[in-house]
Structures are given as structure tokens and as C-alpha cells.
Design an enzyme around this catalytic site. Structure first.
Site, short mmCIF file in Angstrom:
data_model
loop_
_atom_site.label_atom_id
_atom_site.label_comp_id
_atom_site.label_asym_id
_atom_site.label_seq_id
_atom_site.Cartn_x
_atom_site.Cartn_y
_atom_site.Cartn_z
N ASP A 216 39.91 43.61 45.58
CA ASP A 216 40.03 42.33 46.08
C ASP A 216 39.42 42.41 47.50
O ASP A 216 40.34 42.79 48.38
CB ASP A 216 41.46 41.76 45.93
CG ASP A 216 41.53 40.20 46.41
OD1 ASP A 216 42.58 39.83 46.05
OD2 ASP A 216 40.33 39.94 46.75
C1 GLC Z 1 40.31 36.47 47.69
C2 GLC Z 1 41.16 36.24 46.77
C3 GLC Z 1 40.69 36.69 45.36
C4 GLC Z 1 39.52 36.28 45.32
C5 GLC Z 1 38.48 37.13 46.16
C6 GLC Z 1 37.02 36.61 46.44
O1 GLC Z 1 41.04 37.08 49.09
O2 GLC Z 1 42.34 37.15 47.00
O3 GLC Z 1 41.66 36.12 44.27
O4 GLC Z 1 38.80 36.34 44.02
O5 GLC Z 1 39.08 37.22 47.62
O6 GLC Z 1 36.87 35.30 46.80
#
Ligand code: GLC
Length: 683
Positions: A216
């Protein structure tokens, strides 16, 4: 790209933009491997649907699947072939901003809704040009952040991990979700991105997951902040060996993985396995057959904001509205809702009533600001006898994106005009709550009141006119205890997306009978949090003595509104509960539900069980079945539920799923606290 060092993009959108990049990857690199294009399609692409917590309140799996299907149709037309959704994190803590992104506090409901969303995104043919790879996220435990504080530590016991947190992910894997995203948090001291037990032992070995795991954002790099990795190179080594296949935004793998393999810190088979998993998803998406299947600019033009999508958005929005209270004002003898269309002089008060932006919700990266039908616009379709006063502002809060906010949330200079308008009106519709950016990622709150001076505004208006319909727009449960005691009618309208104004107006004026049920408990006070419908009983559940039992000295244990709660403009009764337990592998529970009111309406019949005695204590009740259906006035129907080992069993503290014979209570009703009960003994 031309060196073949990029395999996927995020936040690139538009058929032509994607085509340009895809052509470089396919025509100008050594192997010509097509790219994945990921995006957060959380509650819509251009046409926006209710925030996921709001949509969960519909308990309508077909409608939820359809909104994910339409989101995939629009996103795929714009070149996206992978969404970072559904978020299937269970959470019991309304202080956490991302409760808006999930399906609430219950594992059974959250699992069913997660599966509906995956079906919607992935369809039944992943190689079609309007289906996209889904992501079950965030693996795992993110919703149990300590004190509801974003990105905070997660420490849970085995029983909570296996019985509450993991089941939605396992169901998603069994249903063929193509990717899993790990999470920022530590789980019992080990960061999820570097957590081998989670990603290899459980996900890939025990569950046989054959898609890929993506980190993430910068969660790989954050292993150093956690104190788990010495530096970015060590973070790359730990993440890869723990089973995190793709590095989203840490630049750890692209910088160090080659060296780590050459120095033997990461075996080549680890990289081969990760590459195989990623290529497998690209093959399933049909990208090797036709890398440009998502790059049709004509289809993009036809699909984005397609009018048929607005119709679906309105339908699921209406179904997501929860009627929390509807009483008559003393002396009138009639309920305040639905509003009689006899042209009462109506005052509409609250900044959110005239806001075309905030109700779109938090995750609307691909959509366009100010595209919602506002509540005022919706109401004006029903009456011209309507006047508006803002009363007080609702502030979007801090954000890196967009212009800094200058509004003064403590400004009560608008009260006077609002109170005067209320004094000269027969009915007041107050639209209060949170800005769409006051919940979502990095939006934890320590209070669950109406933000700013909205509570003071509500009380000032109430002092001059008690005929108030309170419409809430919020991304989390709120402790609106004063309002529940004083205000005759309260409607929970979440942030319902593009069609919120039409949905709210159709419910308030009775063209749609509300049928939503809360997917998350509303507390009386933030001090009760985490509060949820199905705790363990404890050794002192009730007042055996004056004080020595599990309670607070300054607040009730009871919620303001319980899980599964929602009223209707009609009424339903439950009778004839029958339990057929001859076959312990298939226990049938039937009940008769009757519409005893004057209007047709939809009900969500909910079945709860309680395993009375077990080797690991079980919750005082657990949702194990629900059915949503419509009944005409006076109509009755029999509803049937089937209980199998899957519903009656649980994970013990070794993570083994077991079913134990013994006595079970059963309750069927219209929410988690009321219904008719029975019992059976599992042999
Ligand atoms: C964010 C979120 C995740 C998301 C990713 C891409 O920080 O935690 O849920 O899909 O980054 O945007």
C-alpha cells in the site's frame, strides 16, 4: 519504461493516455509485456455512488453489485484495468476515518458485501473489456487501529483475527479476487507488508491465493519507520521474502531487488513467483491478446456519466437512506415524514443542503467536483415553497490537495438569518453533518459530535420551531444523542454521491419508502467506542449487584442506534418462527413477516445466532443470514434461512475452523436488538 522497468501505473486515466503508455510497453521494450493501470475506484469513477459504508446500509447485494459493475464499466472505458477495491476491513471504531470506505462492523455482512463488489468489478469474464481486476484490502487488521487513530498499531488476539478480520479476505480469495493489498499497520508487532505469516503462510499457502499482493503506497519504505527494517534495501528484502509481490510507491524493489538477488538475500524463485503472479493477472485480463482493449476513446465518451448510470446511482442511493426516527409533533397527530405535498412553507438550513461537492464523498479521485444533485436541487423538484439559510459552515479540513481552507468553522454569524427563517416556516429541514473530506484516509476524529457549531445551530433553530427533519450527511456513525432525544424526525443520508439530492427528496416526500439498516452501531458517546452489537458476554454482563458488573458509571452500555436498525414509513411484524433441526448439517429456520402498515415497503429480515457454550467464548449474537424483500400493505411472506457448519462454526485459537455441538439461540427480526427467538441443540 523503455528499459522494461515499469510493469504497472496508478492514477493514470483516459483511454488515449493509457494507449500511449501501452504502446511504449508493447512495442518499445525487450519483452513487450502490457501494463496494468490501477486506480482507486472505491464508490464510482465519474458517476459516483454512495460511500461504501452508506451503500452497505442498503443491505441490497444486487444493487451493490450493480454499482460496482457500473463503476467498472466507466473505469475500464477510461483505460483502467485494476481497481484498489473493495476495502473489506471490518471496524468497530467510528473515530477511524476509513470506516466510510468499508461495510461496517460485522464480518458476515462485510463478507457478503465484499463479494458483491468483487462480482461487480470482475464480472464473470475477466478478459472482457468492461471488467477489471479487484483488490481485497487492506490485509490485514487495519480497521482495528488503536484508539481509531489512522495508521496506528494493531494488536488483536487470535480469535478476533480469525473470526472477525480474516473471513472477508478468505471469502474474497475463494471467490477469485485477483489481487490483495497489504496494509500500513503492524499486526501484533509485525508490519503487514513484511508479515510472512499473513502473506505466505495464510494467504498463499493455506488459502492457495494465486493472484498477487501489492503493497500500500509507501508501506514497504515504512518498514524502516516501524523499526522493522534498517533501511530501504533491508525493507525490500523483508517485503519480498514475506510475500509482498509488487511494490507500489516505495521504489524499494526497482532500486534494490536486483542487487538483493545477486547477493543471495532474496532467492530468484521469490522473484519468479511474484512475476508469475503478476503476469497471470495480465493474462487473465486478456492484455496479451489485445493490450489496447481498454483504450477505446469512443467507448470512453459513451460510458462516462452515461444517463443510465445516474438512474442506478439514484436507486442505490435511495436504498441506502436509513430512517432513524419519525415521530409526530405534539398536537399534530401525524408523523412528520413523509412530508405532505401540500405546499407547507419549508425552511432548509445547513451548508450541506446547498453543497454539490461534499456529498460526493471522500474517494472521488476520478470524478469532477460539484457534480452532485444537491439536496436543495432535489427538494425544489417537489415544492416551490422552500427557502434556504446556511446557518453555519462545514469545513473540509486539512488536505494536501486543492486550495487551503479558509472557512471559519466557529462562525455563528449565520444563525440569526437561519432562526428568523425557521420562525416564519411551518417545517424545517436541517441538513447537518460532516464534509466529505472529514472522513476517509487520515481523517480520524476524537469527537463524534456534529463538527463546528452545527449542534448550536440545531439547538437555536429548535428553540423557535420544533417541526424539524434532521438530514445527516456523514462518513461515520455520529453520537447525535441530543438530536435523538429532541428532534422528531431523523434521516441518515451518509454521502450518497451524484444523486443524493434526488434520493433524499424522494424519501422525504414519500415517493420512496426508506429501507436502509445501519451497518455500524451509532454510539451515545465517543467514550463507548469501540461499541458494536455483538461483544462477548463477559463474566458480569448484568447488574447482579449495585456496581460490580460490566458497565460505566456515567453512560449506558446501550448504543444510540443498534447495528441493523432502520425504520420504514410502514411497519412489519415477525411471527411463526420454526426451526427444523433434524439434519444438523442443514438447519432450516422459517419465519413469517407481515407488512402491518398502510404503505408498501422493503424490509431486511435478519437472522442472529448465539452459540451458548463453546471452547472459545462466542459473541452474544452473530448475524448469520439476511434477506431484503418488498411487501405490499397487509401482505405477508415466509422467509427461510439455512444454517450449516459454515454459519455455526468458528475458528479456535490455533486458527482451525471447528463446529461444536450444543445449544444455540436463534433470533429473527428487523434489527440486532428486536425479533422473535427460538433455540435448537446441534447434535
Ligand atoms: C492509499 C490507501 C490505499 C489506496 C492506495 C492508492 O494510501 O491506503 O487504500 O488504494 O494508497 O491510492
Amino acid at each position: 519504461m523503455r528499459k522494461g522497468m515499469v510493469g504497472a501505473f496508478l492514477n493514470v486515466k483516459g483511454a488515449n493516455n493509457v494507449r500511449k503508455l501501452q504502446e511504449i510497453a508493447v512495442k518499445e521494450t525487450r519483452l513487450g509485456i502490457p501494463l496494468l493501470f490501477g486506480f482507486d475506484i472505491i464508490h464510482g469513477y465519474k458517476t459516483l455512488f454512495p460511500i461504501p459504508l452508506g451503500e452497505a446500509a442498503s443491505w441490497d447485494l444486487a444493487a451493490i453489485e450493480k454499482s460496482a459493475r457500473i463503476s467498472a464499466i466507466e473505469a475500464s472505458a477510461a483505460g483502467i484495468n485494476w481497481t484498489f477495491a473493495p476495502m473489506v476491513d471490518i471496524s468497530r471504531d467510528a473515530r477511524w476515518g476509513r470506516v466510510m470506505e468499508g461495510a461496517g462492523e460485522d464480518t458476515y455482512l462485510g463478507t457478503k458485501i465484499g463479494l458483491a463488489r468483487i462480482r461487480g468489478f470482475q464480472g464473470d469474464d475477466l478478459s472482457a473489456n468492461n471488467t477489471i481486476a479487484a483488490t481485497a484490502k487492506h490485509f490485514a487488521g487495519y480497521g482495528f487501529a488503536e484508539a481509531g487513530r489512522e495508521y496506528n498499531t494493531v494488536d488483536v488476539g487470535t480469535s478476533t483475527l480469525y473470526n472477525v478480520i480474516l473471513p472477508p479476505f478468505k471469502a474474497a480469495v475463494d471467490a477469485g479476487v485477483q489481487t490483495v493489498m497489504n496494509s500500513f499497520n503492524t499486526l501484533n508487532g509485525v508490519p503487514a507488508t513484511g508479515n510472512k505469516m499473513l502473506q505466505r503462510d495464510i494467504l498463499k499457502d493455506a488459502w492457495k491465493f494465486n493472484g498477487f499482493v501489492v503493497s500500500d503506497w509507501g508501506s514497504g519504505m515504512e518498514l524502516t519507520d516501524h523499526g522493522f527494517a534498517r533501511d530501504l534495501k533491508h525493507a525490500a528484502e523483508l517485503s519480498a521474502n514475506a510475500g509482498s509481490d509488487m511494490d507500489m510507491e516505495s521504489y524499494a524493489y526497482v532500486t534494490y531487488l536486483k542487487e538483493l538477488v545477486e547477493t543471495g538475500k532474496v532467492e530468484i524463485k521469490v522473484v519468479d513467483d511474484a512475476v508469475k503472479r503478476i503476469l497471470r493477472v495480465k493474462f487473465k485480463l486478456g492484455l496479451f491478446d489485445d493490450p489496447y482493449r481498454y483504450c477505446d476513446a469512443a467507448r470512453e465518451k459513451e460510458m462516462l456519466y452515461n444517463p443510465a448510470h445516474a438512474v442506478a446511482a439514484l436507486d442505490v442511493a435511495r436504498k441506502s437512506i436509513v430512517l432513524l426516527k419519525n415521530e409526530y409533533v405534539k398536537g399534530s397527530g401525524i408523523n412528520l415524514l413523509p412530508i405532505a405535498k401540500n405546499q407547507q412553507q419549508i425552511a432548509v438550513i445547513g451548508a450541506l443542503a446547498d453543497d454539490k461537492n461534499s456529498p460526493l464523498g471522500n474517494w472521488r479521485l476520478a470524478s469532477d467536483d460539484n457534480t452532485a444533485v444537491s439536496v436543495m436541487e432535489g427538494l425544489k423538484k417537489y415544492t416551490s415553497n422552500i427557502r434556504y439559510a446556511k446557518g453555519a459552515d462545514v469545513v473540509r479540513g486539512k488536505t494536501e490537495f486543492g486550495s487551503p481552507v479558509t472557512v471559519n468553522e466557529a462562525d455563528s454569524s449565520g444563525f440569526k438569518a437561519a432562526v428568523q427563517l425557521a420562525m416564519s416556516s411551518e417545517l424545517v429541514i436541517m441538513v447537518l453533518g460532516e464534509h466529505g473530506y472529514q472522513s476517509g484516509e487520515a481523517r480520524s476524529r476524537t469527537k463524534l459530535d456534529l463538527p463546528g457549531v452545527q449542534q448550536q445551530l440545531l439547538e437555536a433553530v429548535y428553540a423557535v420551531n420544533k417541526n424539524i427533519v434532521l438530514v445527516l450527511m456523514n462518513g461515520r456513525p455520529l453520537a447525535i444523542t441530543w438530536a435523538q432525544e429532541k428532534i422528531p424526525a431523523i434521516v441518515e443520508a451518509w454521502q450518497l454521491g451524484s444523486q443524493i439530492g434526488n434520493a433524499v427528496a424522494q424519501v422525504l416526500f414519500g415517493d420512496h419508502n426508506p429501507s436502509g439498516k445501519l451497518p455500524m452501531t451509532f454510539p451515545r458517546s465517543v467514550g463507548q467506542v469501540p461499541i458494536y452489537y455483538n461483544p462477548y458476554n463477559t463474566g458480569r454482563p448484568g447488574p447482579k449487584t449495585e456496581v460490580f458488573w460490566s458497565h460505566y458509571s456515567d453512560e449506558s452500555n446501550k448504543p444510540l442506534y443498534p447495528f441493523g436498525f432502520g425504520l420504514s414509513y410502514t411497519s412489519f411484524t415477525y411471527s411463526n418462527l420454526a426451526i427444523h433441526d433434524e439434519d444438523p448439517a442443514n438447519i432450516k429456520v422459517t419465519v413469517t413477516v407481515k407488512n402491518t402498515g398502510k404503505l408498501e415497503g422493503e424490509e431486511v429480515a435478519q437472522l442472529y445466532i448465539r452459540d451458548k457454550t463453546a471452547s472459545v467464548v462466542r459473541p452474544i449474537k452473530e448475524l448469520k443470514g439476511f434477506s431484503k424483500f418488498s411487501l405490499k400493505a397487509g401482505e405477508a411472506r415466509q422467509v427461510e434461512f439455512i444454517l450449516t457448519a459454515a454459519e455455526l462454526g468458528f475458528y479456535d485459537n490455533t486458527g482451525t475452523f471447528i463446529v461444536e455441538p450444543g445449544e444455540f439461540d436463534v433470533m429473527v427480526g428487523g434489527n440486532s436488538t428486536e425479533g422473535i427467538s427460538g433455540k435448537f441443540t446441534l447434535k
